[in-house]
Structures are given as structure tokens and as C-alpha cells.
Design an enzyme around this catalytic site. Structure first.
Site, PDB file in Angstrom:
ATOM      1  N   GLY A 166       0.822  -1.208   0.000  1.00  0.00           N
ATOM      2  CA  GLY A 166       0.000   0.000   0.000  1.00  0.00           C
ATOM      3  C   GLY A 166       0.851   1.250   0.000  1.00  0.00           C
ATOM      4  O   GLY A 166       1.733   1.409   0.854  1.00  0.00           O
TER       5      GLY A 166
ATOM      6  N   GLY B 126      -0.433   4.442   0.199  1.00  0.00           N
ATOM      7  CA  GLY B 126      -1.198   5.585   0.681  1.00  0.00           C
ATOM      8  C   GLY B 126      -0.385   6.367   1.690  1.00  0.00           C
ATOM      9  O   GLY B 126       0.840   6.280   1.732  1.00  0.00           O
TER      10      GLY B 126
ATOM     11  N   VAL C 128      -1.759  -7.978  -3.754  1.00  0.00           N
ATOM     12  CA  VAL C 128      -1.528  -9.116  -2.866  1.00  0.00           C
ATOM     13  C   VAL C 128      -2.816  -9.926  -2.763  1.00  0.00           C
ATOM     14  O   VAL C 128      -3.871  -9.395  -2.421  1.00  0.00           O
ATOM     15  CB  VAL C 128      -1.076  -8.648  -1.470  1.00  0.00           C
TER      16      VAL C 128
ATOM     17  N   GLU D  49     -18.309  17.973   2.182  1.00  0.00           N
ATOM     18  CA  GLU D  49     -17.493  18.663   1.180  1.00  0.00           C
ATOM     19  C   GLU D  49     -18.076  18.504  -0.220  1.00  0.00           C
ATOM     20  O   GLU D  49     -18.091  19.456  -1.012  1.00  0.00           O
ATOM     21  CB  GLU D  49     -16.061  18.134   1.261  1.00  0.00           C
TER      22      GLU D  49
ATOM     23  N   ASP E 211      -5.983   2.981   7.639  1.00  0.00           N
ATOM     24  CA  ASP E 211      -7.424   2.735   7.667  1.00  0.00           C
ATOM     25  C   ASP E 211      -7.791   1.277   7.882  1.00  0.00           C
ATOM     26  O   ASP E 211      -8.920   0.976   8.269  1.00  0.00           O
ATOM     27  CB  ASP E 211      -8.061   3.215   6.357  1.00  0.00           C
TER      28      ASP E 211
ATOM     29  N   ALA F 123      -5.758  11.066   7.633  1.00  0.00           N
ATOM     30  CA  ALA F 123      -4.396  11.098   7.112  1.00  0.00           C
ATOM     31  C   ALA F 123      -3.341  11.295   8.212  1.00  0.00           C
ATOM     32  O   ALA F 123      -2.303  10.624   8.190  1.00  0.00           O
ATOM     33  CB  ALA F 123      -4.272  12.195   6.049  1.00  0.00           C
TER      34      ALA F 123
END
Length: 420
Positions: free
Chosen positions: A8, A10, A80, A172, A301, A317
Site C-alpha cells: 500500500g 497511501g 496481494v 465537502e 485505515d 491522514a
């Protein structure tokens, strides 16, 4: 040579790899695996979805990010499919396998439709660039189709936008759609009035932005209403179709429905045979290690970490980046047979933007709203963008949008949109 594999790219995975590059000895090899070739700044995806920014302004190639590292990292664009804990090996979709001495899982999360996955075709979520451009296509297509139809009923349905979920992403999205319909697109059409568009935000709980204080939640609701957004709370969606949204006994006809109501951790965690919570997050210990497996760690997450003061840490984040840096150091300590350090989270608060000069911010009891919160939000998001080039382009793009009320990424990229 010892081998650390990170899955990952991120916020968590990239932070882990960057820390490993800086601190690792020569005897450690690093591999990074991600299904895509880019790192994505997810907090600004809604800007792509509402034509404020283009995808290239909030995404950067992984190899480009790591090029400045002191030593090379093996990067694999792959998926994966299985983790063989006993053999300390992972299997990839390409058929390849990788042995590891330490494995860091940072695979993130996707949307959860609470067992109604068939809703996804009618109400896309917002987690990837592909989803963002699809949402942008649906929003802009709705206005174009409304312009070309003479049927007032169909036009009303086309100009009704429903967002399910009153968290930061839903708020948003709703605020941005309300803003572009009343300002950006106001003079672009001759047969319709974009400002008459109906934007409905639906939240199952008793207020939007439930993780914020009630005061800021009310302020955000007032700001949304000023942008023409209708906010419905304590209402649960029972069905979604191509025609709209069902709320108990009421049906709202809308051709554009967007989903921001729930998330579920990456499915790879279920292959480990370890405890998980209802959202599919892996239970981890104080060292960010998967409970019951010494050499496998999970962050971001997809991990469930319980802080002594804050409880279960949210999927933000700042949490992911702090965990990524921390887990990298703990992995190196583990490989060196040294005691690992328990993770300590530094709470950096939370922010959500509603529209131009409208935002809410909360940090250790300090609450801000309005223009000052918006400037704080702007500075923080620009700062955390990866790459100097991205920061400059985004700053210029936002400046143009702010001063001129124009959005430059209003592209419908599906050539067959009239038949979709």
C-alpha cells in the site's frame, strides 16, 4: 539480507517507506507493492469530483516520490492475493511470490454499502481517481442533459443531486456541488438555471459531522443551507435505484446519487485469520503489530488501534502518517532484536471545508469556523501535498477558482455519455 515488504502506497505506506529509506542499514531490502502506480492525496478527491482540480494535481507517481531516496526501493504494481504467515510469504495477482522478514500492511479501505453492494452502480463512492472522474462525469452530464431536454419532470430529476452520508466527505461534496451550481455554472447555460439545482445531503445520525463538536456541526449545517443544500438528518436510506433514493416510505427522484456513508477495510486482512472489528479492521497491539502474529504489522485505515485517551483512532491522514513512520522504526527494532516502542498518537485535530471561505476546524478544544478555518484548511492541505510541483499547481488553480469562480477541469470524458 533481511527483507521488509510494505503493501500500500497511501499515507501510511508511503510514510513507512520514506522512514525506512532514511534509517535502515545496508543489510535491509525494501519492497513496496500497490495496485496503482501513483500516490493519491485523498482529502482533495472531492475537488476532482466537482471539477475544481484535475487528477494529476493531487496524484504523483510512486517511483517519482521515492526517487530522491538514499537507496533504491523495489516497487511492484501488483495486488496481494494471499499472506502465508507460516511461510512468511505473500502471493501476488501476477503469480509472483515474495518472502519477507517483516510485513507492513497499509492497504487502506474502500466504501461499504452495508450489505447492499448493488447500490454501488447507482451511487459511486469517492476513494480513487477513477471514482472521482466518474462522479465528475455524472454531475456535468446531468447539467448537459438538463439543458437538452424539454421535459420539465426529467429536468428536475437531472438537476437533483443526493449525497448519502454527512461526514466530512459528504459535507465537502454537497457544499462543492451547491457552490458550482450557483456560481461556477451560473452563466454557462442558456435554457436552464443551474442555480435552481437541488442538492440534498442525507445523514442517518442526528447531525452532520458527528466527529466534530455540536457547535461546529450546527455551523456547518448553516453554511450548507446558505449554499442551497438541503440537509436531512435522522433519515436512513433503504434503497437506491437508477431513479433515485428511498427513505423509508419516501422516494426522492434524482439521476445523480453519491455515496459517502460507510467504509470497510481492505479485504486482505480476512486472509490472516486474526480478530477484526465489524468494519473489517485488523486488531493491532500497542506496537502496531497484528495481534497474534509477530512479524506482520498493520497501519492506517485497515487497522484498529485503541488509544488510551481518544479511543479507537479514526481513519484520518494524520493518523496514517504517524503510524507509518512509527511502524517503520518498530520494524527495524524488531529485526535488530531490540525492544519496540508503543505507539503514541499526537492529535492534530480535524478539518472539513464547506465552500469558498467556509470551513470548520477543531484542535484540542480550539474551534474555528468561517474564513479563518478555511485558510487553515487551505494551508494544511497544500503543505501535505506530495511534491513541490503539485503544491504550486494546486495553489494557482485554487487562486483562480477563488477569485474568478471558475473551475478548469469541467471535462466529460465518456464518449458515450448520451447513451449511458
Amino acid at each position: 539480507m533481511q527483507h521488509i515488504v510494505v503493501v500500500g502506497a497511501g499515507f501510511a505506506g508511503l510514510a513507512a517507506v520514506r522512514t525506512l529509506i532514511q534509517d535502515r542499514p545496508e543489510s535491509i531490502k525494501i519492497s513496496l507493492i500497490d495496485q496503482r502506480n501513483h500516490h493519491l492525496f485523498q482529502p482533495l478527491l472531492y475537488q476532482v469530483a466537482t471539477a475544481g482540480l484535475s487528477p494529476a494535481e493531487i496524484a504523483v507517481p510512486i517511483r517519482s516520490v521515492l526517487r530522491a531516496g538514499k537507496r533504491d526501493v523495489d516497487v511492484f504494481m501488483d495486488k496481494v492475493t494471499d499472506v502465508e504467515v507460516a511461510k512468511k510469504r505473500i502471493k501476488l495477482a501476477s503469480g509472483a511470490t515474495l518472502d519477507y522478514d517483516a510485513l507492513i500492511l497499509a492497504c487502506g479501505a474502500s466504501h461499504s454499502y452495508f450489505g447492499r453492494d448493488e447500490w454501488e452502480q447507482y451511487a459511486p463512492g469517492l476513494k480513487t481517481v477513477e471514482q472521482a472522474t466518474e462522479i465528475r462525469r455524472r454531475i456535468l452530464r446531468a447539467f448537459e442533459r438538463a439543458e437538452s431536454t424539454a421535459d420539465p419532470t426529467l429536468r428536475r430529476e437531472l438537476m437533483t443531486f443526493v449525497i448519502v452520508g454527512g461526514g466530512p466527505t459528504g459535507v465537502e461534496l454537497a457544499g462543492s456541488i451547491g457552490e458550482i451550481s450557483r456560481q461556477t455554472l451560473a452563466k454557462d447555460f442558456s435554457r436552464i438555471e443551474p442555480s435552481s439545482a437541488r442538492v440534498v445531503l442525507i445523514e442517518a445520525g442526528n447531525r452532520i459531522l458527528p466527529s466534530f463538536s455540536p457547535e461546529l456541526s450546527r455551523h456547518a449545517m448553516r453554511d450548507l443551507e446558505k449554499l442551497g443544500v438541503t440537509v436531512w438528518t435522522s433519515m436512513r436510506v433503504t434503497n437506491i435505484t437508477a431513479e433515485g433514493v428511498e427513505l423509508g416510505g419516501e422516494f426522492v427522484k434524482a439521476k445523480t446519487v453519491l455515496w459517502a456513508a460507510g467504509v470497510r477495510a481492505a479485504a486482505i486482512g480476512s486472509n490472516l485469520g486474526v480478530p477484526m472489528d465489524p468494519q473489517g479492521r485488523i486488531e493491532i497491539d500497542q506496537f502496531l503489530r497484528v495481534k497474534g502474529i509477530d512479524d506482520v504489522f498493520a497501519v492506517g485505515d485497515m487497522a484498529r488501534f485503541v488509544d488510551e485517551k481518544l479511543g479507537v483512532l479514526p481513519g484520518l491522514a494524520p493518523v496514517a502518517m504517524q503510524q507509518g513512520r512509527w511502524v517503520a522504526r518498530n520494524v527495524m527494532l524488531s529485526l535488530a532484536k531490540k525492544p519496540m516502542q508503543p505507539f503514541r498518537y499526537l492529535d492534530k485535530g480535524q478539518m472539513a471545508t464547506i465552500g469558498r471561505k467556509k470551513a470548520v476546524s477543531e484542535f484540542r478544544g480550539l474551534k474555528m469556523s468561517g474564513v479563518f478555518a478555511w485558510y487553515a484548511w487551505l494551508v494544511v492541505h497544500i503543505y501535505y501535498l506530495v511534491g513541490f510541483r503539485n503544491r504550486i499547481f494546486v495553489m494557482l488553480q485554487w487562486f483562480g477558482s477563488y477569485v474568478l469562480f471558475k473551475r478548469g477541469a469541467r471535462l466529460i470524458t465518456d464518449a458515450d455519455w448520451r447513451n449511458s
